[in-house]
Write a protein that holds these residues in place. Structure first.
Motif, PDB file in Angstrom:
ATOM      1  N   GLU A  85      34.583  37.245  34.930  1.00 21.76           N
ATOM      2  CA  GLU A  85      35.134  38.429  34.178  1.00 21.76           C
ATOM      3  C   GLU A  85      34.128  38.735  33.407  1.00 21.76           C
ATOM      4  O   GLU A  85      33.668  39.776  32.137  1.00 21.76           O
ATOM      5  CB  GLU A  85      36.450  38.525  34.314  1.00 21.76           C
ATOM      6  N   ARG A  86      33.697  38.049  32.627  1.00 21.82           N
ATOM      7  CA  ARG A  86      32.619  37.756  31.304  1.00 21.82           C
ATOM      8  C   ARG A  86      31.656  38.063  31.399  1.00 21.82           C
ATOM      9  O   ARG A  86      30.476  38.488  30.632  1.00 21.82           O
ATOM     10  CB  ARG A  86      33.056  36.761  30.341  1.00 21.82           C
ATOM     11  N   GLN A  87      31.006  38.231  33.006  1.00 23.92           N
ATOM     12  CA  GLN A  87      29.747  38.834  33.038  1.00 23.92           C
ATOM     13  C   GLN A  87      29.725  39.950  32.813  1.00 23.92           C
ATOM     14  O   GLN A  87      30.393  40.991  33.227  1.00 23.92           O
ATOM     15  CB  GLN A  87      29.254  38.279  34.750  1.00 23.92           C
ATOM     16  N   ALA A  88      28.512  40.849  33.078  1.00 25.86           N
ATOM     17  CA  ALA A  88      27.824  42.023  32.640  1.00 25.86           C
ATOM     18  C   ALA A  88      28.315  42.802  34.507  1.00 25.86           C
ATOM     19  O   ALA A  88      28.411  42.174  35.439  1.00 25.86           O
ATOM     20  CB  ALA A  88      26.223  41.847  32.329  1.00 25.86           C
ATOM     21  N   HIS A  89      28.748  43.680  33.511  1.00 25.80           N
ATOM     22  CA  HIS A  89      29.621  44.780  35.062  1.00 25.80           C
ATOM     23  C   HIS A  89      30.788  44.197  35.752  1.00 25.80           C
ATOM     24  O   HIS A  89      30.812  45.470  36.586  1.00 25.80           O
ATOM     25  CB  HIS A  89      28.626  45.564  36.040  1.00 25.80           C
ATOM     26  N   VAL A  90      30.693  43.332  35.421  1.00 23.41           N
ATOM     27  CA  VAL A  90      32.506  42.493  36.062  1.00 23.41           C
ATOM     28  C   VAL A  90      33.675  43.424  36.088  1.00 23.41           C
ATOM     29  O   VAL A  90      33.609  43.399  34.280  1.00 23.41           O
ATOM     30  CB  VAL A  90      31.944  41.248  36.683  1.00 23.41           C
ATOM     31  N   GLU A  91      34.304  43.870  36.356  1.00 22.39           N
ATOM     32  CA  GLU A  91      35.620  44.596  35.632  1.00 22.39           C
ATOM     33  C   GLU A  91      36.578  43.421  36.129  1.00 22.39           C
ATOM     34  O   GLU A  91      37.204  43.271  35.646  1.00 22.39           O
ATOM     35  CB  GLU A  91      35.586  45.438  36.330  1.00 22.39           C
ATOM     36  N   ALA A  92      37.094  43.773  37.545  1.00 20.49           N
ATOM     37  CA  ALA A  92      38.080  41.719  37.539  1.00 20.49           C
ATOM     38  C   ALA A  92      37.454  41.247  38.722  1.00 20.49           C
ATOM     39  O   ALA A  92      36.506  41.170  39.074  1.00 20.49           O
ATOM     40  CB  ALA A  92      38.821  43.024  38.641  1.00 20.49           C
ATOM     41  N   ALA A  93      37.794  40.029  38.835  1.00 18.52           N
ATOM     42  CA  ALA A  93      37.918  38.770  40.335  1.00 18.52           C
ATOM     43  C   ALA A  93      39.386  38.736  40.618  1.00 18.52           C
ATOM     44  O   ALA A  93      40.153  38.633  39.735  1.00 18.52           O
ATOM     45  CB  ALA A  93      37.001  37.633  39.559  1.00 18.52           C
ATOM     46  N   SER A  94      39.217  38.424  42.375  1.00 16.89           N
ATOM     47  CA  SER A  94      40.418  38.311  43.012  1.00 16.89           C
ATOM     48  C   SER A  94      40.067  36.923  43.719  1.00 16.89           C
ATOM     49  O   SER A  94      39.310  37.365  44.760  1.00 16.89           O
ATOM     50  CB  SER A  94      41.446  39.670  43.131  1.00 16.89           C
ATOM     51  N   PRO A  95      41.444  36.313  44.290  1.00 16.03           N
ATOM     52  CA  PRO A  95      41.363  34.995  44.943  1.00 16.03           C
ATOM     53  C   PRO A  95      40.991  35.875  46.316  1.00 16.03           C
ATOM     54  O   PRO A  95      42.042  36.647  46.446  1.00 16.03           O
ATOM     55  CB  PRO A  95      42.203  33.680  44.968  1.00 16.03           C
ATOM     56  N   ARG A 123      45.049  44.661  42.668  1.00 13.39           N
ATOM     57  CA  ARG A 123      44.517  45.860  42.282  1.00 13.39           C
ATOM     58  C   ARG A 123      43.793  45.101  42.038  1.00 13.39           C
ATOM     59  O   ARG A 123      43.453  46.996  41.569  1.00 13.39           O
ATOM     60  CB  ARG A 123      46.218  45.987  42.062  1.00 13.39           C
ATOM     61  N   GLY A 124      43.259  44.860  41.276  1.00 19.18           N
ATOM     62  CA  GLY A 124      42.072  44.813  40.143  1.00 19.18           C
ATOM     63  C   GLY A 124      40.900  45.110  40.764  1.00 19.18           C
ATOM     64  O   GLY A 124      39.692  45.704  40.545  1.00 19.18           O
ATOM     65  N   VAL A 125      40.709  44.699  42.155  1.00 25.24           N
ATOM     66  CA  VAL A 125      39.417  44.752  42.618  1.00 25.24           C
ATOM     67  C   VAL A 125      39.702  45.680  44.229  1.00 25.24           C
ATOM     68  O   VAL A 125      38.464  45.781  44.453  1.00 25.24           O
ATOM     69  CB  VAL A 125      39.021  43.303  43.364  1.00 25.24           C
TER      70      VAL A 125
END
Length: 413
Positions: A85-95, A123-125
């Motif tokens: 989530e700290r990478q460029a353009h990434v908004e959210a990550a979900s398992p 809900r984030g992805v």
């Protein structure tokens, strides 16, 4: 280079009235055919662009933009998710945990891709929670063995929330009584409707339940990613996976859903090539019109030659005339096509309301309206092709006109 005299005479030939009405008819038919061909191409490509946009928007609102998996499963997924989530353009990550199974109810069975998800992180992805027709994603709880189905899948199985379905995995269990496939009963907790093919092929369950089914408790297969723009996922997912380690691999939406979008792109290309035949027919009509014009203007050509015009200038006159017909027709068709493409959806909706009928029945089609997305690049390609074909169509008749000898043409005048 076309000089002013050939340009002036060529344009006069386009506008002047013919002694022979048949030649005027052929010219008008050529112009009309070019206009209709260009208009049809622009409208059809806009409709294909509209369908492509609708499919991408609907599918990628539910399907994540990228997947990152680890061989053998991932235990400390939360730290990896924070890193991504700290990478460029990434908004959210979900398992997630996913697999394939056979879902059965009431004697009906269908193959599905089931995904184990964390309802809160999902809900984030994915916007699937906003497309729930019945029930809620919050009903998916650990060891609750509940499942959420797509609308078409639920209709095919004839189930509603509260009903029971049987999930059969592609594995067998050896017992003293014999060999049996692995099965598990689930309670339907909700139904979602996206308006795409995921409605008939996807089922969601809690992350822990899916992990137990696939014999990997305490682990997840990987992480789903959502980017600020779907196009930013292309190429970056694989790069982010490689940065995590050799055991990680990445897959963006162009690979997971690529076959569908490639099919749409191929269909657009084939339809465009087929409709380009209309423009080619109009170009052949330009050849016919110029051949007749050359035959009708033999004496005029001879007079012009005796006044000092060269063969190149005579050729330029008929190139100007034929090109003018093609360019005027192409521009008229492009203007009409752009107007239709920009207002096609509203016009079709108005016609449906007027006639009281639906062109695309929502019970049958995923997209229940006629979408249209005009792209200037497509119109530029169509216009360029039309103008080039018009120009090429003039070369042979113009060359024939340049070969006319003045003395031979004036012998019987």
């Amino acid at each position: 280079m076309i000089k002013p005299v050939p340009l002036f005479i060529g344009l006069r030939y386009v506008a002047a009235r013919r002694r022979r009405q048949f030649i005027s008819f052929i010219n008008g038919f050529s112009l009309l055919g070019m206009a209709l061909g260009v208009m049809a191409l622009i409208v059809v490509t806009s409709v294909m662009n509209g369908f492509d946009r609708e499919l991408k928007t609907r599918i990628l609102s539910v399907v994540p933009h990228g997947f990152i998996e680890k061989d053998g499963g991932l235990e400390e997924w939360r730290s990896v998710a924070q890193q991504l989530e700290r990478q460029a353009h990434v908004e959210a990550a979900s398992p997630f945990v996913r697999g394939f199974a056979l879902l059965s109810a009431g004697g009906t069975s269908h193959g599905v891709e089931f995904q184990g998800v964390d309802p809160k992180a999902l809900r984030g992805v994915s916007e699937v929670g906003e497309h729930m027709m019945m029930g809620s994603l919050d009903a998916l709880q650990s060891r609750g063995y509940r499942i959420v189905l797509g609308r078409i899948l639920a209709r095919q199985l004839n189930v509603i929330p509260g009903d029971t379905v049987v999930l059969t995995l592609p594995e067998v269990v050896v017992t003293p009584a014999g060999i049996f496939p692995r099965t598990k009963r689930f309670t339907v907790a909700g139904v979602f409707s996206v308006g795409a093919q995921v409605d008939q092929s996807m089922a969601l369950m809690h992350l822990d339940d899916a992990a137990r089914l696939l014999r990997m408790p305490g682990k997840v297969q990987g992480l789903q990613l959502r980017f600020d723009d779907m196009d930013n996922a292309l190429g970056r997912v694989s790069a982010y996976a490689q940065a995590l380690g050799e055991d990680f691999k990445g897959e963006d939406w162009s690979l997971s859903q690529g076959s569908l979008f490639q099919a749409v792109k191929m269909e657009k290309t084939v339809v465009t090539l087929m409709l380009m035949i209309i423009v080619a027919v109009a170009a052949f009509n330009i050849i016919s019109a110029l051949v007749l014009m050359v035959a009708d203007k033999r004496s005029d050509i001879a007079v012009l030659r005796t006044l000092g015009l060269t063969s190149r200038q005579i050729m330029s006159i008929f190139v100007v005339q034929g090109s003018a017909i093609g360019i005027i027709g192409a521009l008229a068709g492009a203007l009409l096509g752009i107007l239709i493409a920009l207002n096609l959806t509203d016009v079709v909706s108005w016609a449906e309301n007027l006639l009281g009928a639906k062109i695309f029945d929502p019970r049958v089609f995923f997209v229940s309206f006629l979408p249209s997305e005009f792209r200037a690049s497509d119109a530029a390609v169509v216009l360029t092709a039309a103008v080039l074909m018009s120009l090429l169509a003039t070369l042979f008749p113009a060359w024939r006109a340049a070969q006319i000898e003045p003395a031979e043409a004036l012998r019987y005048e």
